[in-house]
Enzyme design. Sequence first.
Site, PDB file in Angstrom:
ATOM      1  N   LYS A 145      -5.014   8.647  -0.120  1.00  0.00           N
ATOM      2  CA  LYS A 145      -4.196   8.558  -1.336  1.00  0.00           C
ATOM      3  C   LYS A 145      -4.008   7.095  -1.718  1.00  0.00           C
ATOM      4  O   LYS A 145      -4.309   6.199  -0.910  1.00  0.00           O
ATOM      5  CB  LYS A 145      -2.848   9.253  -1.104  1.00  0.00           C
ATOM      6  CG  LYS A 145      -1.980   8.604  -0.052  1.00  0.00           C
ATOM      7  CD  LYS A 145      -0.784   9.488   0.264  1.00  0.00           C
ATOM      8  CE  LYS A 145      -0.054   8.963   1.480  1.00  0.00           C
ATOM      9  NZ  LYS A 145       1.365   8.803   1.313  1.00  0.00           N
ATOM     10  N   TYR A 147       8.431 -23.158  -8.491  1.00  0.00           N
ATOM     11  CA  TYR A 147       9.525 -22.688  -9.348  1.00  0.00           C
ATOM     12  C   TYR A 147      10.869 -22.772  -8.643  1.00  0.00           C
ATOM     13  O   TYR A 147      10.972 -22.447  -7.454  1.00  0.00           O
ATOM     14  CB  TYR A 147       9.286 -21.234  -9.755  1.00  0.00           C
ATOM     15  CG  TYR A 147       8.262 -21.066 -10.836  1.00  0.00           C
ATOM     16  CD1 TYR A 147       8.451 -21.637 -12.101  1.00  0.00           C
ATOM     17  CD2 TYR A 147       7.109 -20.335 -10.612  1.00  0.00           C
ATOM     18  CE1 TYR A 147       7.503 -21.476 -13.097  1.00  0.00           C
ATOM     19  CE2 TYR A 147       6.156 -20.161 -11.601  1.00  0.00           C
ATOM     20  CZ  TYR A 147       6.365 -20.739 -12.847  1.00  0.00           C
ATOM     21  OH  TYR A 147       5.425 -20.584 -13.829  1.00  0.00           O
ATOM     22  N   ARG A 203      12.844  15.290   3.036  1.00  0.00           N
ATOM     23  CA  ARG A 203      12.182  14.772   1.837  1.00  0.00           C
ATOM     24  C   ARG A 203      11.518  15.932   1.113  1.00  0.00           C
ATOM     25  O   ARG A 203      11.844  16.233  -0.013  1.00  0.00           O
ATOM     26  CB  ARG A 203      11.172  13.678   2.230  1.00  0.00           C
ATOM     27  CG  ARG A 203      10.536  12.986   1.053  1.00  0.00           C
ATOM     28  CD  ARG A 203       9.626  11.839   1.472  1.00  0.00           C
ATOM     29  NE  ARG A 203       8.415  12.299   2.178  1.00  0.00           N
ATOM     30  CZ  ARG A 203       7.410  11.500   2.518  1.00  0.00           C
ATOM     31  NH1 ARG A 203       7.475  10.200   2.241  1.00  0.00           N
ATOM     32  NH2 ARG A 203       6.350  11.977   3.151  1.00  0.00           N
TER      33      ARG A 203
HETATM   34  C1  LIG Z   1       2.499  13.948   4.574  1.00  0.00           C
HETATM   35  C2  LIG Z   1       1.796  12.722   5.068  1.00  0.00           C
HETATM   36  N1  LIG Z   1       0.933  12.832   6.093  1.00  0.00           N
HETATM   37  C3  LIG Z   1       0.276  11.764   6.593  1.00  0.00           C
HETATM   38  C4  LIG Z   1       0.477  10.509   6.076  1.00  0.00           C
HETATM   39  C5  LIG Z   1      -0.240   9.329   6.688  1.00  0.00           C
HETATM   40  O1  LIG Z   1       0.718   8.522   7.344  1.00  0.00           O
HETATM   41  P1  LIG Z   1       0.288   7.169   8.065  1.00  0.00           P
HETATM   42  O2  LIG Z   1      -0.245   6.286   6.992  1.00  0.00           O
HETATM   43  O3  LIG Z   1       1.575   6.660   8.645  1.00  0.00           O
HETATM   44  O4  LIG Z   1      -0.720   7.545   9.076  1.00  0.00           O
HETATM   45  C6  LIG Z   1       1.353  10.341   5.013  1.00  0.00           C
HETATM   46  C7  LIG Z   1       1.574   9.008   4.473  1.00  0.00           C
HETATM   47  O5  LIG Z   1       2.506   8.659   3.838  1.00  0.00           O
HETATM   48  C8  LIG Z   1       2.035  11.479   4.501  1.00  0.00           C
HETATM   49  O6  LIG Z   1       2.906  11.370   3.482  1.00  0.00           O
END
Ligand SMILES: Cc1ncc(COP(=O)(O)O)c(C=O)c1O
EC number: 5.1.1.1
Length: 359
Positions: free
Chosen positions: A34, A254, A130
Amino acid sequence: MRPLVASIDLSAITHNYAVAKRCAPGRQAFAVVKANAYGHGVREVVTALHGIADGFAVACLEEAAEVRALHGEARILLLEGCFAADEYQFAAQLGLDVVLHNALQAQQLLAATLSRPLNVWLKLDSGMHRLGFSAAALREWHGHLHGAVQVAELNLLSHFACADERGSETIELQLEQFLELLDLDFAQRSLANSAAILTIPAAHMDWLRPGIMLYGATPFADLTAAELSVRPAMSLTAQLIACRDVAVGEAVGYGASWCAERQSRIGTVSCGYADGYPRHAPTGTPVIVRGQRVALVGRVSMDMLSVDLTDLPDAAEGDVVELWGAQLPVDEVAQAAGTIGYELLSKVTARVPRRYRNS
Ligand SMILES: Cc1ncc(COP(=O)(O)O)c(C=O)c1O
């Protein structure tokens, strides 16, 4: 051309995927890609993992469609499920695995007419609060969904809140919540993110979900990427584009927030917050020049930042600067800036060209 590039070593990503798999022999793993593969470029990462990864995980249908275009067969998990009723048919056309985390999603799925049934992952809120069903609601929905025409595999998934805090009581409680549901009939189960893959074997289940470890950063505050045997995939490199001497009492940048306390040599680096470098990184944040650590000084500008070269007298305009990467873990920069490697990697902006290698 502006001297700033994110060099991405795709062989590090395939190596890190293999590390995840080695932690849990016999299990499968969704490579979490993602957010443009945590900033690394989803096209290139999915292509590099083609034929290697068992599946991919994404945050939304748009990301899933992009992965499907690159990979015709892989399982693609929609981590938050669908956001509207009309997305289920599209998800079915793409052949996705979808999470269901609340009643509305479950109702929408059961009301949908699909070209083919979907693999469904019921998400348990095991304590993170969540997303996800309570255990009681999940049991109820399991009953409604099991055998429904819209459902191919019915699976169980949950997510840890504190997997990066070894010994945390929350881990045990969440694991218990998950295990308590296993009297129900599930085809597949998934619980482990990177931290859990690396340190909680009891959470490995059937499918792993490695994200940050694929990119060679650590989810832990007290364990480095090197200690975890993962290799950094991204090096963010710029150049010294100017050098100057500043006298005691003269300020840099700055707000004139940094003042020389000794006669100093200051370098200006071609990277700033519009590239994704954190604006709030304080004076002292490490930066690599000529393979040596120097300190960032003053405020980070939009396109530039300043470093103290006083102890590196040979440094000169044109020298390569590494903001993070092979010589400086992104996690160290993140820690100095009060954030995490995840944020720095995923926020490298589109104007920074990505260059890929596979060695
Ligand atoms: C539902 C879920 N699974 C797996 C992951 C992967 O987590 P990580 O990057 O800590 O391995 C994420 C990342 O945010 C997630 O939201």
